[in-house]
Scaffold this motif. Structure first.
Motif: not given
Length: 525
Positions: A500-521
């Motif tokens: 739902r976020a506007p495309a230009d805002e999405l391009a700058e939005t913070p990433v809170r968490v990335t999890v790969t294979g159950g590991h908080v990367i």
């Protein structure tokens, strides 16, 4: 749940992409898989004494994002030296080269836009006066061409034209003098072999840094369209958790013999934690700007009427042999003739070809080809950030070469989705930046030649392109691409809703968490 989870993510707006349960607020993970999907009130019952709980405070959790076309290992060499991606004209190029540092005496650059030459033929004479005689090798942004100076050509022993088994060229002037313009891989490799190369330790360090930086944008995986470096990747995977899952597709090039094909088949399934060889990559053509895209009719320079495989039928024979051995294929096809030929070859495989083959890039395709993707079960793998190398007014090299008609068929993301195709999205790093937020944003708002037709995807379709459709393109529809019990625990949490976020805002939005294979990367602010 029979055992306590390793990880719980709670307090989130969870968009699962699972039709059976589209939304939730909490997810539990055990042994690298999703163990439960539910609500915050369930957390007390799930939690065990060793469970890590991550409170997401309203962040938007989605299936882990995947770059469906990337070169994170091979790209370490391609993205070496001075970054020329910001150069817009010849004066700027000369200034950048004059101030560039040396690598063992060489000037090495990457990311150079064809438009920087302002319509002139690519020629070393345009830049040699600012290099003080130093050998220089400048990769153009498309990864299929480069400019080498006279000193670099001399170091590689290149004094004139060469013959190649694949469609490549050492461009020479009327007198047989190499201009320094090297077109396609075999020609570039002549000079690359003479260039300084980073140490193993330096490459390992850069790989770890790069994958970590990719994960910080929300990526949990990449479809790697080359063989990479199994020794390097394997060593890193044994010492630490790879931040991204890497699926490698080694190249199958013209001139390959029976032994080479058997070697590609034998390589399938090799790998370790978070990396595997699964598939083979072909090239049916090159690039529009380099004059090597295979087109039904010549471009405005009279080029583009030949395939990368001098014998296109040999390509078909190789695909058939690999298909019979159960190997998935991905084929680089930018021009309309290249796309048509790949679709024809897959059609010849019969019903068994559906869902096992894909086409990369598809920069221009007429209406008649679009329905065939869904009919044949061929995935369309596309890179929205590439549209930024073109201009809406048609004054860029890509548009001028194709002419208005074919440029009007640019990057048909919207049309392919409407035709029922699987459309997987990626960056093609280092051709474009790896930031997956930009991939999502430009899929919704394409730039340049693709912007005039309003050819973008919806927010949901763009998200699917990096999740469920990417999983389909890799043959992983049953194990990835959704947040559901039993699926891989690859997850991305954004501060804003990526749908739902506007495309230009999405391009700058913070990433809170990335999890790969159950590991908080990655943990953001």
């Amino acid at each position: 749940m029979t055992a306590a989870p390793d990880l719980i993510l709670t307090g989130a707006e969870v968009r699962t992409l699972d039709p059976g349960r589209p939304y939730a607020t909490a997810v539990a993970v055990r042994d690298g898989l999703i163990a439960a999907v539910g609500e915050d009130r369930d957390v007390r019952d799930w939690r065990g004494p060793g469970t890590e709980v991550v409170a997401l405070a309203g962040a938007h959790l989605v299936p882990g994002l995947v770059d469906a076309h990337s070169h994170p290992v091979w790209g370490l060499d391609m993205a070496t030296g001075v970054d020329l991606s910001g150069v817009t004209g010849l004066a700027g190029l000369k200034a950048a080269l004059a101030g560039a540092g040396r690598i063992d005496g060489w000037v090495i650059g990457f990311g150079l836009d064809h438009n920087a030459f302002e319509g002139r033929p690519v020629d070393r004479a345009l830049v040699e006066d600012v290099l003080g005689g130093a050998p220089a090798f400048l990769r153009l942004y498309d990864g299929h061409s480069a400019l080498a100076t006279g000193a670099a050509l001399a170091a590689a022993g290149v004094t004139g034209a060469r013959d190649f088994e694949q469609r490549s060229e050492v461009v020479c002037d009327a007198g047989g003098r190499p201009t320094g313009h090297l077109v396609e891989h075999a020609a570039m490799q002549l000079v690359e072999r003479a260039m300084p190369r980073p140490s193993y330790a330096a490459r390992r360090r850069r790989l770890v840094e790069l994958l970590g930086a990719m994960a910080a944008t929300g990526l949990t995986g990449a479809h790697v369209m080359d063989a990479g470096d199994a020794e390097l990747v394997g060593a890193v995977a044994e010492e630490t958790v790879l931040p991204l899952r890497l699926r490698f597709a080694p190249w199958c090039m013209p001139g390959i013999d029976e032994a080479g094909l058997k070697e590609l088949v034998a390589a399938q399934g090799r790998g370790g934690r978070h990396w595997v060889v699964d598939g083979v990559k072909f090239f049916m053509d090159g690039t529009v700007e380099g004059g090597t895209a295979w087109l039904e009719h010549a471009d405005c320079h009279g080029q583009g009427t030949e395939a990368f495989w001098p014998d296109p039928e040999a390509y078909g024979a190789a695909v058939r042999q690999l298909h019979a051995a159960g190997v998935r294929t991905a084929t680089h096809a930018i021009g309309d003739a290249a796309v048509r030929h790949v679709l024809d070859v897959v059609a010849g495989l019969g019903p068994g070809g559906a869902g096992r083959h894909r086409i990369e890039h598809i920069e221009t395709a007429p209406d008649a080809l679009l329905p065939r993707f869904a009919e044949l079960g061929v995935a369309a793998s596309m890179q929205p950030p590439h549209t930024a190398y073109t201009r809406a007014d048609g004054t860029d090299e890509w548009s001028r070469r194709l002419g208005a008609g074919r440029a009007g068929h640019a990057w048909r993301l919207r049309d392919l989705r409407d035709a029922g195709a699987t459309v997987a999205l990626g960056s093609d790093w280092p051709i474009a930046h790896y930031d997956v937020r930009t991939v999502l944003a430009t899929a919704r708002a394409p730039r340049g030649a693709a912007s005039a037709r309003g050819a973008g995807l919806t927010g949901l379709e763009a998200l699917e392109g990096c999740t469920s459709h990417a999983a389909r393109a890799a043959g992983e529809a049953e194990t990835a691409g959704r947040i559901a019990v039993g699926r891989r625990a690859d997850l991305t949490a954004f501060a804003l809703d990526p749908v739902r976020a506007p495309a230009d805002e999405l391009a700058e939005t913070p990433v809170r968490v990335t999890v790969t294979g159950g590991h908080v990367i990655h943990r953001g602010e």
